[in-house]
Design a protein around this motif. Structure first.
Motif, mmCIF file in Angstrom:
data_model
loop_
_atom_site.group_PDB
_atom_site.id
_atom_site.type_symbol
_atom_site.label_atom_id
_atom_site.label_comp_id
_atom_site.label_asym_id
_atom_site.label_seq_id
_atom_site.Cartn_x
_atom_site.Cartn_y
_atom_site.Cartn_z
ATOM 1 N N GLN A 148 -32.657 51.286 61.530
ATOM 2 C CA GLN A 148 -32.674 50.246 60.904
ATOM 3 C C GLN A 148 -33.180 50.233 59.660
ATOM 4 O OE1 GLN A 148 -32.963 47.226 62.854
ATOM 5 N NE2 GLN A 148 -32.895 46.067 60.832
ATOM 6 N N ASP A 149 -34.209 51.432 58.745
ATOM 7 C CA ASP A 149 -34.470 51.508 57.891
ATOM 8 C C ASP A 149 -33.409 51.900 57.315
ATOM 9 O OD1 ASP A 149 -36.303 50.700 58.457
ATOM 10 O OD2 ASP A 149 -37.630 52.713 57.538
ATOM 11 N N GLU A 152 -29.986 49.831 56.357
ATOM 12 C CA GLU A 152 -30.390 48.554 55.669
ATOM 13 C C GLU A 152 -30.213 48.837 53.695
ATOM 14 O OE1 GLU A 152 -34.812 47.546 56.121
ATOM 15 O OE2 GLU A 152 -34.130 45.935 57.766
ATOM 16 N N ALA A 156 -26.911 48.115 52.040
ATOM 17 C CA ALA A 156 -27.666 47.313 50.177
ATOM 18 C C ALA A 156 -26.459 47.677 49.552
ATOM 19 C CB ALA A 156 -28.318 47.591 49.964
ATOM 20 N N MET A 189 -25.613 46.216 63.647
ATOM 21 C CA MET A 189 -26.082 46.056 62.044
ATOM 22 C C MET A 189 -24.421 45.540 61.703
ATOM 23 S SD MET A 189 -28.763 47.967 60.951
ATOM 24 C CE MET A 189 -29.920 46.999 59.533
#
Length: 437
Positions: A148-149, A152, A156, A189
């Motif tokens: 997840q990190d 992200e 970005a 995602m």
């Protein structure tokens, strides 16, 4: 027009060879999968065209490639992806810039993401004036162990490339399992992954995470049909303005054991043995089967060093095998003694167990659990012995040990197996002869 070299048309190499053909059941399926939002798993034996398929249909600028190895873990894989996207990775404990091998054990890092387009600053001095590019960064605290990190951070920077995990089979089972769970996160995602691995069973990753069903598309590169080989051989020969007799083409296919890599290499050596190094304006015909025999002999010699050393290395692992059972040595012995066709289709675990007990110096001690432990650890054993690519794989769903490098079958077919067996060190004779008494 510049003449084509044989090495441009035939052979196994990093670059695409010109005899590449598209197959509906493989290339079309791969191209259709690229249009979906699913992850793609490309699998099959060694040198069966997995990397060629990827290079054919995915442009280099559209991918981020990670060549997986036995020492890779989650952090090193994700770190490589971020670094390739020009993202700085710093330890959260200090301002030190991390290198590839300098990994925080806890996975806590700060990443600096450059803004799109820096600003120019003029720096004046008494000596003169110079200009340098000044980059602005946004910083994130992330855990490189958490998909997840990582996702992200990629979102970005508006990440839209495909992540390619090549040689996935080299990763330890635990790392493969973790990545199988991370694939679910990445798909949610909108981040897509293409995995290439040497194995032959379906649903490999689904065994690690059943939630991947309907989230991945599997593209097996096998089997290669006779008509496919005909197309490859004839396409390459036509480009070089050469004609091969039907008998020679048939013999090439018979000794390839269904492996396109072997077909490619034999064709390259056959043309070279025939004195053909590049295309010609006049048609040349290859009809001398002795030249094909010469080409086969050259490839056997090429494979001998690797395969003999690999078999010796696996057998040598017996010295550290618990309990003095020396099962790696016995499994190598069974492989050398087995029929080629049986090796090609795979040997059942129970069959291996029975045959080892028939030749073992203490058959009553060889239990089913010992065989299971050996076969489940076969991949890691080959990795530790630096056998690249691996020769064998154990299909846990089918309970078969399969040869996944067909060049081993080719080598065994044209080698003196009794002589080969004598070259394999017997741990009973070299280490503990008293066990025989």
């Amino acid at each position: 027009m510049t003449n084509l070299r044989v090495s441009q048309v035939f052979g196994v190499k990093k670059e695409m060879v010109l005899s590449y053909i598209e197959r509906d059941q493989v290339d079309e399926k791969f191209k259709q999968a690229l249009k979906t939002d699913k992850h793609i798993i490309v699998y099959g034996s060694s040198k069966q065209g997995k990397s060629a398929l990827r290079r054919k249909h995915i442009a280099e600028e559209d991918e981020v490639l990670v060549q997986c190895g036995p020492n890779h873990d989650i952090q090193s894989i994700y770190g490589s992806i971020l670094r390739q996207m020009k993202i700085q990775i710093e330890s959260s404990m200090s301002d030190k810039l991390l290198t590839h091998d300098d990994v925080d054990a806890k996975g806590k890092f700060k990443v600096n993401i450059p803004f799109i387009g820096g600003i120019d600053a003029e720096l004046g001095s008494k000596v003169g004036t110079s200009r340098e590019q000044v980059k602005n960064y946004r910083s994130f605290d992330i855990n490189l162990d958490v998909a997840q990190d990582v996702g992200e951070v990629l979102l970005a920077i508006k990440f839209s490339k495909l992540i390619i995990l090549e040689n996935f089979h080299y990763l330890e089972d635990e790392i493969q399992k973790r990545l199988a769970f991370d694939l679910r996160t990445f798909q949610d995602m909108g981040i897509r992954v293409v995995i290439l691995g040497i194995w032959r069973e379906r649903n490999r990753l689904n065994q690690f995470n059943g939630d991947l069903i309907d989230r991945i598309t599997e593209v097996p590169v096998e089997p290669w049909e006779d008509v496919d080989f005909d197309k490859v051989i004839n396409k390459g020969a036509s480009l070089l303005n050469v004609e091969l007799t039907e008998q020679i083409i048939l013999k090439i296919k018979e000794c390839s054991f269904g492996n396109i890599g072997i077909v490619q290499e034999i064709c390259k050596e056959l043309f070279t043995a025939s004195g053909i190094t590049e295309s010609s304006s006049t048609l040349q015909i290859i009809d001398d089967e002795s030249l094909l025999d010469k080409a086969i002999k050259i490839k056997v010699e090429d494979y001998t060093s690797r395969h003999q050393r690999a078999l010796e290395s696996i057998a040598d692992a017996s010295r550290s095998y618990e309990g003095g059972l020396f099962l790696p040595y016995y499994i190598v012995k069974i492989i050398i003694l087995s029929e080629i066709q049986e090796l090609k289709s795979g040997i059942k675990r129970q069959t291996l167990h029975t045959r080892i007990r028939e030749i073992h110096y203490q058959p009553e001690r060889v239990r089913a659990g010992d065989m299971t432990n050996l076969l489940h650890g076969l991949s890691n054993l080959q990795g530790k012995k630096s056998i690249v690519p691996p020769l064998f794989d154990y299909d846990r769903s089918d309970k078969r040990m399969k040869v996944i490098d067909s060049s081993l079958l080719f080598f065994l077919r044209f080698s003196d197996r009794s002589e080969l067996l004598e070259e394999i060190p017997n741990p009973l004779e070299s280490d503990i002869p008293d066990l025989l008494s």
